[in-house]
Scaffold this active site. Structure first.
Site, PDB file in Angstrom:
ATOM      1  N   CYS A  58       0.886  -1.186  -0.107  1.00 28.87           N
ATOM      2  CA  CYS A  58      -0.011   0.068   0.111  1.00 28.87           C
ATOM      3  C   CYS A  58       0.865   1.001   0.055  1.00 28.87           C
ATOM      4  CB  CYS A  58      -0.923  -0.061   1.200  1.00 28.87           C
ATOM      5  SG  CYS A  58      -1.946   1.456   1.389  1.00 28.87           S
ATOM      6  N   CYS A  61       0.278   3.110   3.534  1.00 30.80           N
ATOM      7  CA  CYS A  61       0.697   2.671   5.031  1.00 30.80           C
ATOM      8  C   CYS A  61       1.699   1.581   4.815  1.00 30.80           C
ATOM      9  CB  CYS A  61      -0.486   2.156   5.454  1.00 30.80           C
ATOM     10  SG  CYS A  61      -0.957   0.593   5.140  1.00 30.80           S
ATOM     11  N   CYS A 110      -5.314   0.850   6.547  1.00 34.63           N
ATOM     12  CA  CYS A 110      -5.424   2.210   6.362  1.00 34.63           C
ATOM     13  C   CYS A 110      -6.801   2.647   5.736  1.00 34.63           C
ATOM     14  CB  CYS A 110      -4.187   2.906   5.825  1.00 34.63           C
ATOM     15  SG  CYS A 110      -4.095   3.040   4.106  1.00 34.63           S
ATOM     16  N   CYS A 130      -8.643  -4.750 -10.008  1.00 33.22           N
ATOM     17  CA  CYS A 130      -8.185  -3.596 -10.981  1.00 33.22           C
ATOM     18  C   CYS A 130      -7.656  -2.440 -10.094  1.00 33.22           C
ATOM     19  CB  CYS A 130      -9.509  -3.109 -11.753  1.00 33.22           C
ATOM     20  SG  CYS A 130      -9.074  -1.976 -12.942  1.00 33.22           S
TER      21      CYS A 130
HETATM   22 ZN   LIG Z   1      -2.828   1.060   3.552  1.00 35.58          ZN
END
Ligand SMILES: [Zn+2]
Length: 150
Positions: A58, A61, A110, A130
């Protein structure tokens, strides 16, 4: 006293608690997608065609979200995966915006917006995650040596 326990995981930093903190932490483009649920323009994302081996984290985070083995060329112009790195890594919720019924995919840690889930993916799952490139950060496999103490 022995001071052991250097956790093998990287330390978990505190996540922002307000949108203002997120705005300071993310680029304007990242903020628009991750916090405002925007969508990057098709074929413009940096991972649309990436085939490098590694772990997609991510971008907000750092949580591990997808492995490169689950990435495939969907022809859509957005990075697409047939499964997340773990079932609990992402959260799914119904998204009725724009007059469509879609499944929104967010980071389980997050809450950042990642993209949408469709059911026209390849085997073995038939699912297509996606994603927006800008919501992801690819950690190449050879970078795993960093942080490993010999
Ligand atoms: Zn995250």
């Amino acid at each position: 006293m022995d001071e052991q326990i250097q956790s093998r995981q990287r330390p978990r930093e505190q996540l922002p608690t307000s949108e203002e903190e997120w705005r300071q932490r993310l680029s304007p483009e990242q903020f628009e997608v991750l916090r405002n649920k925007g969508t990057e323009h098709v074929f413009t994302g940096k991972y649309a065609f990436t085939k490098d081996r590694g772990t997609y984290r991510c971008a907000a985070c750092g949580e591990e979200l997808f492995r490169s083995e689950a990435k495939y060329d969907s022809g859509t112009g957005w990075p697409s995966f047939f499964e997340p790195i773990a079932r609990g890594a992402v959260e799914l919720q119904e998204d009725l915006s724009f007059g469509m019924r879609r499944i929104e995919v967010t980071c389980a840690r997050c809450g950042g917006h990642l993209g949408h889930l469709f059911d026209d993916g390849p085997e073995p799952t038939g699912e297509r995650y996606c994603m927006n490139s800008i919501s992801l950060s690819l950690e190449p496999d050879d970078a795993e040596r960093d942080g490993v103490v010999d």
